[in-house]
Design a protein around this motif. Structure first.
Motif, mmCIF file in Angstrom:
data_model
loop_
_atom_site.group_PDB
_atom_site.id
_atom_site.type_symbol
_atom_site.label_atom_id
_atom_site.label_comp_id
_atom_site.label_asym_id
_atom_site.label_seq_id
_atom_site.Cartn_x
_atom_site.Cartn_y
_atom_site.Cartn_z
ATOM 1 N N GLN A 165 0.742 -1.177 -0.065
ATOM 2 C CA GLN A 165 -0.157 0.076 -0.037
ATOM 3 C C GLN A 165 0.851 1.563 0.078
ATOM 4 O OE1 GLN A 165 -3.410 -0.399 -0.372
ATOM 5 N NE2 GLN A 165 -3.419 2.077 -0.460
ATOM 6 N N GLY A 166 0.629 2.225 -0.791
ATOM 7 C CA GLY A 166 1.107 3.423 -1.016
ATOM 8 C C GLY A 166 2.433 3.276 -2.055
ATOM 9 N N TRP A 167 2.842 2.336 -2.518
ATOM 10 C CA TRP A 167 4.213 1.901 -3.254
ATOM 11 C C TRP A 167 3.853 2.018 -4.670
ATOM 12 C CZ3 TRP A 167 8.127 4.094 -1.457
ATOM 13 C CH2 TRP A 167 8.455 4.088 -0.331
ATOM 14 N N TYR A 168 2.526 2.068 -5.030
ATOM 15 C CA TYR A 168 2.264 1.876 -6.440
ATOM 16 C C TYR A 168 1.315 3.332 -6.839
ATOM 17 C CZ TYR A 168 3.982 -2.938 -6.080
ATOM 18 O OH TYR A 168 4.801 -3.783 -6.019
ATOM 19 N N GLY A 169 0.370 3.472 -7.296
ATOM 20 C CA GLY A 169 -0.294 4.459 -8.027
ATOM 21 C C GLY A 169 -1.054 5.185 -7.091
ATOM 22 N N TRP A 170 -1.305 6.539 -7.450
ATOM 23 C CA TRP A 170 -1.781 7.623 -6.592
ATOM 24 C C TRP A 170 -2.691 8.290 -7.601
ATOM 25 C CZ3 TRP A 170 -0.717 8.989 -1.248
ATOM 26 C CH2 TRP A 170 0.070 8.184 -0.805
ATOM 27 N N TYR A 171 -4.003 8.767 -7.184
ATOM 28 C CA TYR A 171 -4.767 9.291 -7.998
ATOM 29 C C TYR A 171 -4.663 11.004 -7.933
ATOM 30 C CZ TYR A 171 -7.077 4.860 -8.935
ATOM 31 O OH TYR A 171 -7.222 3.603 -9.328
ATOM 32 N N ALA A 172 -4.620 11.791 -8.686
ATOM 33 C CA ALA A 172 -4.310 13.225 -8.625
ATOM 34 C C ALA A 172 -5.694 13.858 -8.569
ATOM 35 C CB ALA A 172 -3.419 13.798 -9.486
ATOM 36 N N ILE A 173 -6.098 14.353 -7.764
ATOM 37 C CA ILE A 173 -7.409 15.015 -7.569
ATOM 38 C C ILE A 173 -7.251 16.653 -7.555
ATOM 39 C CG2 ILE A 173 -9.650 15.004 -6.696
ATOM 40 C CD1 ILE A 173 -9.192 12.443 -7.592
ATOM 41 N N ASN A 174 -7.975 17.188 -8.584
ATOM 42 C CA ASN A 174 -8.025 18.821 -8.310
ATOM 43 C C ASN A 174 -9.208 19.259 -7.600
ATOM 44 O OD1 ASN A 174 -7.241 21.547 -9.039
ATOM 45 N ND2 ASN A 174 -9.029 21.598 -10.209
ATOM 46 N N ILE A 175 -8.999 20.000 -6.784
ATOM 47 C CA ILE A 175 -10.332 20.573 -5.933
ATOM 48 C C ILE A 175 -10.324 22.108 -6.281
ATOM 49 C CG2 ILE A 175 -11.305 20.854 -3.726
ATOM 50 C CD1 ILE A 175 -9.505 18.704 -2.644
ATOM 51 N N ASP A 176 -11.616 22.382 -6.885
ATOM 52 C CA ASP A 176 -11.944 23.927 -7.299
ATOM 53 C C ASP A 176 -11.809 24.498 -6.040
ATOM 54 O OD1 ASP A 176 -13.874 26.115 -7.928
ATOM 55 O OD2 ASP A 176 -13.001 25.543 -9.753
ATOM 56 N N PRO A 177 -11.200 25.824 -5.636
ATOM 57 C CA PRO A 177 -11.363 26.543 -4.508
ATOM 58 C C PRO A 177 -12.308 27.134 -4.263
ATOM 59 C CG PRO A 177 -9.609 27.307 -6.264
ATOM 60 C CD PRO A 177 -10.168 26.381 -6.623
ATOM 61 N N VAL A 178 -13.231 27.401 -5.512
ATOM 62 C CA VAL A 178 -14.582 28.237 -5.210
ATOM 63 C C VAL A 178 -15.691 27.240 -5.198
ATOM 64 C CG1 VAL A 178 -16.026 29.711 -6.552
ATOM 65 C CG2 VAL A 178 -13.648 30.087 -6.550
ATOM 66 N N SER A 179 -15.814 26.138 -5.861
ATOM 67 C CA SER A 179 -16.981 25.355 -6.010
ATOM 68 C C SER A 179 -16.901 24.120 -4.839
ATOM 69 C CB SER A 179 -17.484 24.976 -7.329
ATOM 70 O OG SER A 179 -16.472 24.053 -7.893
ATOM 71 N N GLY A 180 -15.489 23.816 -4.981
ATOM 72 C CA GLY A 180 -15.149 22.574 -4.185
ATOM 73 C C GLY A 180 -15.225 21.318 -5.171
ATOM 74 N N GLU A 181 -15.570 21.453 -6.348
ATOM 75 C CA GLU A 181 -15.626 20.450 -7.279
ATOM 76 C C GLU A 181 -14.416 19.416 -7.250
ATOM 77 O OE1 GLU A 181 -16.545 19.380 -11.996
ATOM 78 O OE2 GLU A 181 -17.051 21.322 -11.249
ATOM 79 N N ARG A 182 -14.322 18.395 -7.275
ATOM 80 C CA ARG A 182 -13.245 17.407 -7.504
ATOM 81 C C ARG A 182 -13.170 16.787 -8.726
ATOM 82 N NH1 ARG A 182 -11.390 15.495 -2.367
ATOM 83 N NH2 ARG A 182 -11.322 13.199 -3.343
ATOM 84 N N THR A 183 -12.070 16.796 -9.240
ATOM 85 C CA THR A 183 -11.954 16.080 -10.765
ATOM 86 C C THR A 183 -10.667 15.467 -10.731
ATOM 87 O OG1 THR A 183 -12.880 18.156 -11.825
ATOM 88 C CG2 THR A 183 -11.880 16.808 -13.032
ATOM 89 N N LEU A 184 -10.455 14.157 -11.330
ATOM 90 C CA LEU A 184 -9.349 13.441 -11.600
ATOM 91 C C LEU A 184 -8.763 13.880 -12.623
ATOM 92 C CD1 LEU A 184 -7.618 10.968 -10.901
ATOM 93 C CD2 LEU A 184 -9.401 9.338 -12.342
ATOM 94 N N ILE A 185 -7.427 14.482 -12.313
ATOM 95 C CA ILE A 185 -6.640 15.104 -13.371
ATOM 96 C C ILE A 185 -5.441 14.244 -13.813
ATOM 97 C CG2 ILE A 185 -7.675 17.302 -12.594
ATOM 98 C CD1 ILE A 185 -4.588 17.669 -11.518
ATOM 99 N N GLY A 186 -4.933 13.551 -13.249
ATOM 100 C CA GLY A 186 -3.852 12.495 -13.177
ATOM 101 C C GLY A 186 -3.565 11.521 -12.442
ATOM 102 N N SER A 187 -2.551 10.982 -12.400
ATOM 103 C CA SER A 187 -1.785 9.892 -11.515
ATOM 104 C C SER A 187 -0.399 10.023 -11.488
ATOM 105 C CB SER A 187 -2.191 8.514 -12.084
ATOM 106 O OG SER A 187 -1.583 8.307 -13.377
ATOM 107 N N GLY A 188 0.374 9.359 -10.453
ATOM 108 C CA GLY A 188 1.535 9.265 -10.324
ATOM 109 C C GLY A 188 1.618 8.148 -9.321
#
Length: 165
Positions: A58-81
């Motif tokens: 756990q923690g040594w493979y993929g991570w999902y990158a989520i952008n959180i809009d500072p105004v609306s709080g909307e969460r969007t998957l934007i990438g991975s690492g």
């Protein structure tokens, strides 16, 4: 931005019912997902690693990158690492990262790499962090250099970078 560590459950959802990934991550997931080299083969590889490695993986493979809009709080998957696995016997880990095309050139790859380096560096057993990119990928080279990596060679046609502490 928030990074969420993937698990076998996440990857099974991606492989079997990708639409449910949005619900699991509590984020909008683009029809362009997955991005870059994170494809079905990579998902199956990571799933196998989780299944064989148990909780220690756990923690040594993929991570999902989520952008959180500072105004609306909307969460969007934007990438991975993530990492290509736990540190090897020499204390080396390799990182990889990808950002969906519509989210590129906004600093997200730099932030993903910075977070991965900080996370790996917090473990005493880590002696080196490496990354690879194609010689043509100028943006990726800039991301790595801005995060303290230097080019140290070529592996299978890709440039090899190593983090300088």
């Amino acid at each position: 931005m928030e990074l969420i560590s993937s698990s076998a459950v996440h990857i099974r959802i991606e492989l079997e019912t990708p639409l449910l990934l949005a619900e699991k991550l509590n984020a909008t997931v683009s029809n362009n997902w997955p991005s870059g080299e994170y494809d079905r083969d990579a998902m199956e590889f990571f799933l196998s690693c989780f299944e064989n490695g148990g909780e220690a993986s756990q923690g040594w493979y993929g991570w999902y990158a989520i952008n959180i809009d500072p105004v609306s709080g909307e969460r969007t998957l934007i990438g991975s690492g993530g990492y290509f696995g736990p540190p090897d016997s020499n204390g080396m880990v390799e990182i990889g990262y990808s950002v969906l095309p519509e989210w590129q050139r906004r600093g997200y790859a730099t932030e993903i790499v910075n977070t991965l380096v900080s996370h790996a560096s917090s473990f005493e057993k880590i002696n080196s962090i490496v990354a690879h990119t194609s010689p043509e990928n100028e943006a990726s080279k800039k991301v790595l250099i801005s995060n303290g990596f230097r080019e140290v060679g070529v592996d299978d046609g890709n440039l090899r970078f190593e983090h300088v502490s």
